[in-house]
Design an enzyme around this catalytic site. Sequence first.
Site, mmCIF file in Angstrom:
data_model
loop_
_atom_site.group_PDB
_atom_site.id
_atom_site.type_symbol
_atom_site.label_atom_id
_atom_site.label_comp_id
_atom_site.label_asym_id
_atom_site.label_seq_id
_atom_site.Cartn_x
_atom_site.Cartn_y
_atom_site.Cartn_z
ATOM 1 N N ARG A 1 12.200 -0.405 8.281
ATOM 2 C CA ARG A 1 12.809 -0.957 9.486
ATOM 3 C C ARG A 1 14.307 -0.687 9.434
ATOM 4 N NH1 ARG A 1 8.634 -0.483 11.197
ATOM 5 N NH2 ARG A 1 7.076 -2.022 11.737
ATOM 6 N N GLU B 1 17.173 1.224 17.190
ATOM 7 C CA GLU B 1 16.498 2.481 17.546
ATOM 8 C C GLU B 1 15.730 2.399 18.865
ATOM 9 O OE1 GLU B 1 12.232 2.403 15.331
ATOM 10 O OE2 GLU B 1 13.949 2.646 14.021
ATOM 11 N N HIS C 1 11.696 7.833 14.157
ATOM 12 C CA HIS C 1 10.592 6.944 13.800
ATOM 13 C C HIS C 1 9.255 7.676 13.973
ATOM 14 C CE1 HIS C 1 9.477 2.442 13.364
ATOM 15 N NE2 HIS C 1 8.610 3.208 12.762
ATOM 16 N N ASP D 1 9.496 -5.798 -6.162
ATOM 17 C CA ASP D 1 8.702 -6.508 -5.165
ATOM 18 C C ASP D 1 8.605 -7.955 -5.635
ATOM 19 O OD1 ASP D 1 6.322 -5.494 -2.926
ATOM 20 O OD2 ASP D 1 6.291 -7.562 -3.657
ATOM 21 N N ASN E 1 15.963 -10.545 4.646
ATOM 22 C CA ASN E 1 16.349 -9.233 4.109
ATOM 23 C C ASN E 1 17.063 -8.341 5.126
ATOM 24 O OD1 ASN E 1 14.306 -8.074 5.682
ATOM 25 N ND2 ASN E 1 12.872 -7.917 3.989
ATOM 26 N N ASP F 1 14.011 7.449 8.841
ATOM 27 C CA ASP F 1 13.019 7.531 9.908
ATOM 28 C C ASP F 1 13.192 6.364 10.872
ATOM 29 O OD1 ASP F 1 10.659 8.719 11.166
ATOM 30 O OD2 ASP F 1 9.600 6.935 10.456
ATOM 31 N N PRO G 1 8.701 -5.056 4.975
ATOM 32 C CA PRO G 1 8.829 -5.529 6.362
ATOM 33 C C PRO G 1 10.201 -6.172 6.560
ATOM 34 C CG PRO G 1 7.531 -7.066 5.075
ATOM 35 C CD PRO G 1 7.819 -5.906 4.173
ATOM 36 N N ARG H 1 0.810 -1.227 0.000
ATOM 37 C CA ARG H 1 0.000 0.000 0.000
ATOM 38 C C ARG H 1 0.841 1.274 0.000
ATOM 39 N NH1 ARG H 1 -2.832 -1.301 4.697
ATOM 40 N NH2 ARG H 1 -1.962 0.612 5.490
ATOM 41 N N ILE H 2 1.823 1.356 0.901
ATOM 42 C CA ILE H 2 2.614 2.576 1.029
ATOM 43 C C ILE H 2 3.550 2.747 -0.162
ATOM 44 C CG2 ILE H 2 4.334 3.784 2.434
ATOM 45 C CD1 ILE H 2 3.044 2.384 4.890
#
Length: 196
Positions: free
Chosen positions: A121, A150, A182, A62, A98, A145, A93, A42-43
């Site tokens: 991430r 983190e 984040h 993808d 990965n 971000d 994700p 989606r993003i």
Amino acid sequence: MYLLRKWGYYHRKMRRGDFTRPTELMSDEIFNQTVGIVGLGRIGAAAAEMYHALGARVIGYDPVYNASLEPFLDFVDFETLIKESDIVQVHIPLTPENKGMFSANEFAKMKDDAILVNQSRGELVDTAALIVALKYHEIGGAALDVLEGEEKIFGRKFEDVGSLPDEYTELINLPNVVMSPHSAYYTKMAVKNMFL
């Protein structure tokens, strides 16, 4: 856009009283850029549509092909994406497969003025390798971000800035880095939706 327009370098110069516009800080237009989107959920799909609307050439990687995205981007393999992109935006994700997918090997293949944008991430990027790539201009910049480890830093206030891990301090002080704790998701609506 901050990195594309080299504003970090301008801010550093202006803090020293230098308000000139040297040739080496001339930037490019977004419609002359190739934007590579890693992860087309989606993003990632929404990002592809936005970059396409701005006139950029958009390529995407993808493992799952989605024909509905063909009007906005060309599907390519990961290797092609990192070699051809001026901007690489990551929206996947974290999985055991990965972790560290962006490391010294990938940075060496990227354009020396390429910008990495990670909003997914932190562990997808090898932070030590990223710092080396940024300092030695193997890539042009990074918008982050999220960062490795983190959870020890983000969401906390440090009275003694010297107690921050060295890599965080290095990244914060580089003119070709934009970093946030984040907080890209941190809107009133997003927070409200988290509790619905």
